[in-house]
Write a protein that holds these residues in place. Structure first.
Motif, PDB file in Angstrom:
ATOM      1  N   CYS A 252       0.827  -1.209   0.000  1.00  0.00           N
ATOM      2  CA  CYS A 252       0.000   0.000   0.000  1.00  0.00           C
ATOM      3  C   CYS A 252       0.863   1.261   0.000  1.00  0.00           C
ATOM      4  O   CYS A 252       0.521   2.249  -0.663  1.00  0.00           O
ATOM      5  CB  CYS A 252      -0.937  -0.019   1.202  1.00  0.00           C
ATOM      6  N   VAL A 253       1.959   1.243   0.733  1.00  0.00           N
ATOM      7  CA  VAL A 253       2.862   2.396   0.749  1.00  0.00           C
ATOM      8  C   VAL A 253       3.436   2.634  -0.636  1.00  0.00           C
ATOM      9  O   VAL A 253       3.493   3.776  -1.123  1.00  0.00           O
ATOM     10  CB  VAL A 253       3.981   2.174   1.787  1.00  0.00           C
ATOM     11  N   ARG A 254       3.839   1.573  -1.304  1.00  0.00           N
ATOM     12  CA  ARG A 254       4.390   1.709  -2.651  1.00  0.00           C
ATOM     13  C   ARG A 254       3.323   2.212  -3.631  1.00  0.00           C
ATOM     14  O   ARG A 254       3.599   3.065  -4.493  1.00  0.00           O
ATOM     15  CB  ARG A 254       4.947   0.360  -3.105  1.00  0.00           C
ATOM     16  N   LEU A 255       2.085   1.729  -3.488  1.00  0.00           N
ATOM     17  CA  LEU A 255       1.011   2.158  -4.384  1.00  0.00           C
ATOM     18  C   LEU A 255       0.685   3.639  -4.186  1.00  0.00           C
ATOM     19  O   LEU A 255       0.525   4.389  -5.160  1.00  0.00           O
ATOM     20  CB  LEU A 255      -0.224   1.296  -4.134  1.00  0.00           C
TER      21      LEU A 255
ATOM     22  N   PRO B  99      11.998  12.590  -8.758  1.00  0.00           N
ATOM     23  CA  PRO B  99      11.609  11.343  -8.054  1.00  0.00           C
ATOM     24  C   PRO B  99      11.233  10.243  -9.036  1.00  0.00           C
ATOM     25  O   PRO B  99      10.624  10.483 -10.083  1.00  0.00           O
ATOM     26  CB  PRO B  99      10.409  11.791  -7.209  1.00  0.00           C
ATOM     27  N   ARG B 100      11.585   9.031  -8.677  1.00  0.00           N
ATOM     28  CA  ARG B 100      11.300   7.869  -9.510  1.00  0.00           C
ATOM     29  C   ARG B 100      10.251   6.985  -8.841  1.00  0.00           C
ATOM     30  O   ARG B 100      10.050   7.029  -7.632  1.00  0.00           O
ATOM     31  CB  ARG B 100      12.574   7.063  -9.763  1.00  0.00           C
ATOM     32  N   TYR B 101       9.619   6.156  -9.649  1.00  0.00           N
ATOM     33  CA  TYR B 101       8.605   5.244  -9.128  1.00  0.00           C
ATOM     34  C   TYR B 101       9.273   4.116  -8.347  1.00  0.00           C
ATOM     35  O   TYR B 101      10.387   3.684  -8.659  1.00  0.00           O
ATOM     36  CB  TYR B 101       7.774   4.661 -10.269  1.00  0.00           C
ATOM     37  N   LYS B 102       8.549   3.618  -7.351  1.00  0.00           N
ATOM     38  CA  LYS B 102       9.033   2.496  -6.556  1.00  0.00           C
ATOM     39  C   LYS B 102       8.689   1.188  -7.259  1.00  0.00           C
ATOM     40  O   LYS B 102       7.609   1.039  -7.843  1.00  0.00           O
ATOM     41  CB  LYS B 102       8.410   2.519  -5.158  1.00  0.00           C
ATOM     42  N   SER B 103       9.609   0.253  -7.182  1.00  0.00           N
ATOM     43  CA  SER B 103       9.434  -1.046  -7.821  1.00  0.00           C
ATOM     44  C   SER B 103       9.230  -2.125  -6.766  1.00  0.00           C
ATOM     45  O   SER B 103       9.826  -2.077  -5.684  1.00  0.00           O
ATOM     46  CB  SER B 103      10.650  -1.390  -8.691  1.00  0.00           C
ATOM     47  N   ARG B 104       8.393  -3.087  -7.083  1.00  0.00           N
ATOM     48  CA  ARG B 104       8.137  -4.176  -6.134  1.00  0.00           C
ATOM     49  C   ARG B 104       9.348  -5.085  -5.983  1.00  0.00           C
ATOM     50  O   ARG B 104       9.556  -5.679  -4.923  1.00  0.00           O
ATOM     51  CB  ARG B 104       6.931  -4.995  -6.606  1.00  0.00           C
ATOM     52  N   LYS B 105      10.167  -5.175  -7.043  1.00  0.00           N
ATOM     53  CA  LYS B 105      11.304  -6.088  -7.004  1.00  0.00           C
ATOM     54  C   LYS B 105      12.610  -5.397  -6.657  1.00  0.00           C
ATOM     55  O   LYS B 105      13.476  -6.004  -6.040  1.00  0.00           O
ATOM     56  CB  LYS B 105      11.450  -6.799  -8.359  1.00  0.00           C
ATOM     57  N   LYS B 106      12.760  -4.134  -7.066  1.00  0.00           N
ATOM     58  CA  LYS B 106      14.051  -3.482  -6.903  1.00  0.00           C
ATOM     59  C   LYS B 106      14.100  -2.513  -5.729  1.00  0.00           C
ATOM     60  O   LYS B 106      15.151  -2.335  -5.124  1.00  0.00           O
ATOM     61  CB  LYS B 106      14.416  -2.734  -8.193  1.00  0.00           C
TER      62      LYS B 106
ATOM     63  N   THR C 205      10.773   2.453  11.949  1.00  0.00           N
ATOM     64  CA  THR C 205      10.814   2.085  10.528  1.00  0.00           C
ATOM     65  C   THR C 205      11.014   0.581  10.420  1.00  0.00           C
ATOM     66  O   THR C 205      12.006   0.041  10.931  1.00  0.00           O
ATOM     67  CB  THR C 205      11.931   2.824   9.794  1.00  0.00           C
ATOM     68  N   VAL C 206      10.083  -0.084   9.761  1.00  0.00           N
ATOM     69  CA  VAL C 206      10.148  -1.529   9.548  1.00  0.00           C
ATOM     70  C   VAL C 206      10.535  -1.767   8.097  1.00  0.00           C
ATOM     71  O   VAL C 206       9.974  -1.138   7.183  1.00  0.00           O
ATOM     72  CB  VAL C 206       8.803  -2.201   9.874  1.00  0.00           C
ATOM     73  N   SER C 207      11.492  -2.660   7.866  1.00  0.00           N
ATOM     74  CA  SER C 207      11.976  -2.924   6.513  1.00  0.00           C
ATOM     75  C   SER C 207      12.242  -4.411   6.330  1.00  0.00           C
ATOM     76  O   SER C 207      12.391  -5.167   7.305  1.00  0.00           O
ATOM     77  CB  SER C 207      13.257  -2.119   6.223  1.00  0.00           C
ATOM     78  N   ARG C 208      12.320  -4.795   5.068  1.00  0.00           N
ATOM     79  CA  ARG C 208      12.631  -6.185   4.699  1.00  0.00           C
ATOM     80  C   ARG C 208      13.583  -6.151   3.507  1.00  0.00           C
ATOM     81  O   ARG C 208      13.327  -5.460   2.518  1.00  0.00           O
ATOM     82  CB  ARG C 208      11.353  -6.937   4.341  1.00  0.00           C
ATOM     83  N   ASP C 209      14.695  -6.882   3.617  1.00  0.00           N
ATOM     84  CA  ASP C 209      15.678  -6.878   2.544  1.00  0.00           C
ATOM     85  C   ASP C 209      15.381  -7.977   1.544  1.00  0.00           C
ATOM     86  O   ASP C 209      14.396  -8.722   1.664  1.00  0.00           O
ATOM     87  CB  ASP C 209      17.092  -7.008   3.109  1.00  0.00           C
ATOM     88  N   ARG C 210      16.248  -8.094   0.525  1.00  0.00           N
ATOM     89  CA  ARG C 210      16.030  -9.059  -0.541  1.00  0.00           C
ATOM     90  C   ARG C 210      16.201 -10.493  -0.071  1.00  0.00           C
ATOM     91  O   ARG C 210      15.725 -11.424  -0.717  1.00  0.00           O
ATOM     92  CB  ARG C 210      17.000  -8.782  -1.693  1.00  0.00           C
ATOM     93  N   ALA C 211      16.901 -10.683   1.038  1.00  0.00           N
ATOM     94  CA  ALA C 211      17.088 -12.030   1.570  1.00  0.00           C
ATOM     95  C   ALA C 211      15.933 -12.482   2.450  1.00  0.00           C
ATOM     96  O   ALA C 211      15.978 -13.575   3.007  1.00  0.00           O
ATOM     97  CB  ALA C 211      18.391 -12.106   2.369  1.00  0.00           C
ATOM     98  N   GLY C 212      14.906 -11.624   2.622  1.00  0.00           N
ATOM     99  CA  GLY C 212      13.759 -11.989   3.441  1.00  0.00           C
ATOM    100  C   GLY C 212      13.938 -11.733   4.915  1.00  0.00           C
ATOM    101  O   GLY C 212      13.125 -12.204   5.725  1.00  0.00           O
TER     102      GLY C 212
END
Length: 420
Positions: free
Chosen positions: A29-32, A103-110, A156-163
């Motif tokens: 939702c934040v990305r959207l 500003p650039r768009y946020k990507s779900r994968k990158k 701030t809660v985050s999740r990296d590419r390794a899960g």
């Protein structure tokens, strides 16, 4: 002397299944919201020459929640969505101030998956953190204690590419100043050695990638065999990401420990001279009573001596002091007291190839940690190393050696290879 600062303390936590699902929905939702607000601002400016402020974007967010297509935005906490709009407003402010690009768009994968909670969206009680829309506190691994009596103001809660899941707590902290010292050290980043100090100490390269090279190759082969878009490929991708994260964590840990030691032992007011030429360990240090001139007051100009007969022996260079010009501003940080480099002899590479393979200092090194950049080159942006032709050759405009009898190479996109 102490001072009050805001510090972020980052910890790893392990969410339950329900918490992970709630946070994943919040990230989406934040990305959207960020992308949709950016799209509206861009369309309004290029189509109608109209600007949209944060207040108008916040009002639009309320209308989005009332539509059938975006009704799911009301299922998550509203605070991370408002913080996404504030971050977009900050990005536009940096763009108009020419501090950043558009500003650039946020990507779900990158893009980085994260959500920011302010004080009204979480509960901090008895050392436990509970976020909005959650009934149970987070299972945080407290790798280091928080300051006494600290109350987080932002989470701030985050999740990296390794899960892996991380939570960052912004708290007020008191920092005591480190004891002042007059010591100074020069650093030279190399290849065989990670760093060579001006004191003669060589810090070996840990080569963390070599320790996991076999495992990394194995998991990458397994990833290449999985069908694209399948669940098994996503599992294999996370396995590869965990290996890369392990290597990156160890590299970061070594660099943090090394930089902290150098700052505490050799710096005054937390200033370091990086990428400086290392003086020979045989040269005696200046007496403590005699103050040494600052490198900012005496800018150095490098000239070369005749090339030796053997190609494996590096050329020699001598630092000559010269008066600083109006454009001789040196960027970076320099310590207040440094031994004078006038008349010292340092080792330089015989050609460009040996400089990269052997890790010798470049002939265009400058004070303050610049990698031979035009902005911090001694003498200003237009200054170049002097041509100094000897019986064996000389230097071209870029400070590279050319053999005897050959004209200096012109600066262009391609250049011939120098051998010998």
């Amino acid at each position: 002397m102490t001072r009050q600062v805001k510090r972020a303390f980052k910890y790893r936590f392990y969410p339950t299944g329900g918490q992970a699902a709630e946070l994943s929905r919040t990230f989406g939702c934040v990305r959207l919201v960020y992308n949709k607000a950016l799209e509206d601002r861009t369309r309004a400016w290029y189509g109608e020459q109209r600007r949209i402020s944060y207040v108008q974007s916040s009002a639009a967010l309320t209308q989005w929640k009332k539509t059938g297509e975006l009704a799911f935005l009301a299922e998550v906490s509203s605070v991370p969505l408002q913080q996404a709009l504030r971050h977009l407003q900050t990005a536009f402010g940096n763009f108009f101030a020419q501090r950043a690009k558009y500003p650039r768009y946020k990507s779900r994968k990158k893009s980085r998956s994260s959500a920011e909670y302010t004080r009204s969206a979480f509960t901090w009680r008895d050392g436990q953190l509970t976020l909005a829309k959650m009934a149970d506190p987070l299972d945080i691994r407290w790798s280091r204690p928080l300051p006494d009596g600290a109350q987080p103001t932002t989470v701030t809660v985050s999740r990296d590419r390794a899960g892996r899941w991380f939570v960052s707590l912004l708290c007020q902290d008191t920092i005591a100043s480190a004891p002042a010292t007059t010591n100074a050290v020069g650093l030279d980043a190399g290849i065989t050695s990670l760093v060579t100090l001006s004191t003669g100490e060589k810090i070996a390269n840990p080569r963390h990638e070599r320790r996991d090279r076999a495992r990394l190759a194995k998991v990458q082969r397994e990833l290449s065999r999985k069908a694209k878009g399948s669940a098994n490929r996503e599992k294999a991708r996370r396995t590869v990401a965990r290996v890369h994260a392990r290597i990156a964590d160890r590299r970061r840990d070594v660099l943090h420990k090394l930089s902290t030691r150098l700052v505490r032992e050799n710096c005054e007011n937390q200033r370091v001279l990086s990428r400086a030429v290392a003086w020979p360990a045989t040269s005696p240090p200046p007496p403590p009573s005699a103050p040494s001139p600052s490198p900012l007051a005496t800018i150095t100009r490098w000239t070369t001596s005749p090339r030796p007969t053997t190609a494996s022996t590096p050329a020699a260079a001598t630092a000559e002091s010269c008066s600083p010009s109006p454009n001789s501003a040196v960027s970076g940080h320099c310590p207040a007291q440094l031994p004078s480099c006038t008349g010292r002899t340092v080792a330089l590479p015989s050609n460009r190839t040996s400089s990269r393979r052997r890790g010798w200092p470049s002939i265009r090194l400058s004070w303050g940690g610049c990698r031979a950049g035009r902005r911090c080159r001694p003498g200003g942006p237009s200054a170049r190393p002097q041509r100094s032709a000897g019986p064996e050759g000389g230097l071209d405009e870029r400070g590279w050696w050319y053999p005897s009898g050959a004209p200096p190479y012109k600066i262009g996109r391609t250049r011939p290879k120098v051998t010998g």
